[in-house]
Enzyme design. Structure first.
Site, PDB file in Angstrom:
ATOM      1  N   TYR A 142      10.126 -14.104   1.217  1.00 44.03           N
ATOM      2  CA  TYR A 142       9.312 -13.209   0.391  1.00 44.03           C
ATOM      3  C   TYR A 142       8.914 -12.024   1.250  1.00 44.03           C
ATOM      4  O   TYR A 142       8.081 -12.144   2.141  1.00 44.03           O
ATOM      5  CB  TYR A 142       8.096 -13.980  -0.134  1.00 44.03           C
ATOM      6  CG  TYR A 142       7.112 -13.185  -0.974  1.00 44.03           C
ATOM      7  CD1 TYR A 142       7.406 -11.933  -1.497  1.00 44.03           C
ATOM      8  CD2 TYR A 142       5.862 -13.720  -1.261  1.00 44.03           C
ATOM      9  CE1 TYR A 142       6.494 -11.228  -2.259  1.00 44.03           C
ATOM     10  CE2 TYR A 142       4.927 -13.032  -2.028  1.00 44.03           C
ATOM     11  CZ  TYR A 142       5.261 -11.788  -2.522  1.00 44.03           C
ATOM     12  OH  TYR A 142       4.336 -11.109  -3.282  1.00 44.03           O
ATOM     13  N   LYS A 171      12.917 -12.566  -2.247  1.00 45.45           N
ATOM     14  CA  LYS A 171      12.148 -11.777  -3.207  1.00 45.45           C
ATOM     15  C   LYS A 171      11.782 -10.483  -2.499  1.00 45.45           C
ATOM     16  O   LYS A 171      11.030 -10.491  -1.513  1.00 45.45           O
ATOM     17  CB  LYS A 171      10.883 -12.504  -3.663  1.00 45.45           C
ATOM     18  CG  LYS A 171      10.006 -11.649  -4.586  1.00 45.45           C
ATOM     19  CD  LYS A 171       8.665 -12.293  -4.880  1.00 45.45           C
ATOM     20  CE  LYS A 171       7.770 -11.331  -5.664  1.00 45.45           C
ATOM     21  NZ  LYS A 171       6.417 -11.882  -5.899  1.00 45.45           N
TER      22      LYS A 171
END
Length: 308
Positions: A142, A171
């Site tokens: 992330y 992400k």
């Protein structure tokens, strides 16, 4: 864990739900369950909890794990479950990731450690440790440099991808859209990528991304899911039209620090009892509320009140 074996099936709009609190600041577990049910009814393609929108840094590990448990129970394998398990401390990251694995998480979303500003070599060591500890758990990096003060380089992502089979995707929550392309080019187009930047969700699909983890799904889940569905069905004009219809709500989310504006809307829709955000965040100011109200009026038709 129905989707754990095939992470490439985890496509579309993954809703990163807020963590609702009571007016005195306690975690509102029933409110959280209600949000998850509404997301499922609205057509979201997956659910996340514990990312930036969920205020994880203001919660204890025990609170985060309890929230994950409630969400996993409500989902009951109907859609993919992607909890955020990262922390600024390695031991806590491992503790929360282990809990997520036992709860059947399909992917574990691990944020780059914030505040400490590690080097790229430090990030390789950090993610490598998590990946080795949980070899059967697919891991998603992330990357959110605006929150963490560190940007994981495309070369670093590629190094981790080559070294660990269970690091399967990323992400990307950076406004540097070139970064998206560099990561996919260096990692291979079978590397999974979701956008966390609302106005880059639709563009990412054009270069090989498979979906988005967008805070916007908190308040307009049906419309965000529909935008993805239109695009993959080949109705690109329809998807683009919806992208621009949603733009005022994107701006609304960040009038003041996310997730305070989203919680204000969710409270007004009757989904949560309180718009409380934990310190150092505060609920929207009077000036902020004026702007939120004006932006909401531009896209009110996309805010569907739930049938509770």
């Amino acid at each position: 864990m129905k989707f754990r074996a095939t992470p490439s099936l985890i496509k579309g709009s993954i809703a990163p739900v807020v963590t609702p609190f009571t007016a005195d600041g306690a975690v509102d577990t029933e409110g959280l369950r209600r949000l998850v049910r509404w997301q499922l009814d609205s057509g979201s393609h997956g659910i996340s909890i514990g990312g930036s929108t969920g205020e994880p840094s203001a919660q204890s590990a025990a609170e985060r794990i309890a929230a994950m448990k409630a969400v996993a129970e409500e989902i009951d394998d109907r859609v993919p479950f992607l909890p955020g398990t990262g922390s600024t401390k390695l031991e806590e990251t491992l503790e929360i990731t282990e809990a997520a694995h036992k709860l059947g998480a399909d992917l574990a979303l691990v944020i780059t450690p914030y505040y400490s500003r590690p080097t790229q070599e430090g990030l390789i060591a950090w993610y490598g440790t998590v990946a080795r500890e949980f070899p059967d758990q697919p891991i998603v990096i992330y990357n959110v440099p605006s929150r963490t003060a560190v940007d994981i380089a495309p070369e670093t992502v590629a190094t981790l991808r080559r070294a660990h089979d269970n690091i399967v995707g990323i992400k990307e929550t950076t406004k540097d859209f070139e970064h998206f392309s560099h990561v996919l080019h260096k990692c291979g187009r079978d590397f999974l990528m979701w956008s966390g930047i609302e106005l880059l969700c639709l563009p990412l699909l054009a270069i090989g991304g498979i979906g988005f983890v967008s805070a916007l799904a908190n308040i307009a889940p049906a419309a965000v899911a529909r935008m993805y569905e239109l695009y993959v069905a080949g109705d690109h004009d329809g998807a683009i039209d919806l992208h621009y219809q949603l733009a005022p709500l994107v701006e609304l989310l960040f009038v003041e620090t996310n997730p305070a504006p989203a919680k204000h809307i969710l409270k007004d829709l009757g989904l949560i009892e309180s718009g409380f955000v934990r310190a150092p965040l505060i609920e929207p100011t009077a000036k902020g509320l004026e702007r939120i109200t004006a932006l909401r009026a531009q896209a009110e038709h996309l805010l569907v009140r739930p049938s509770l």
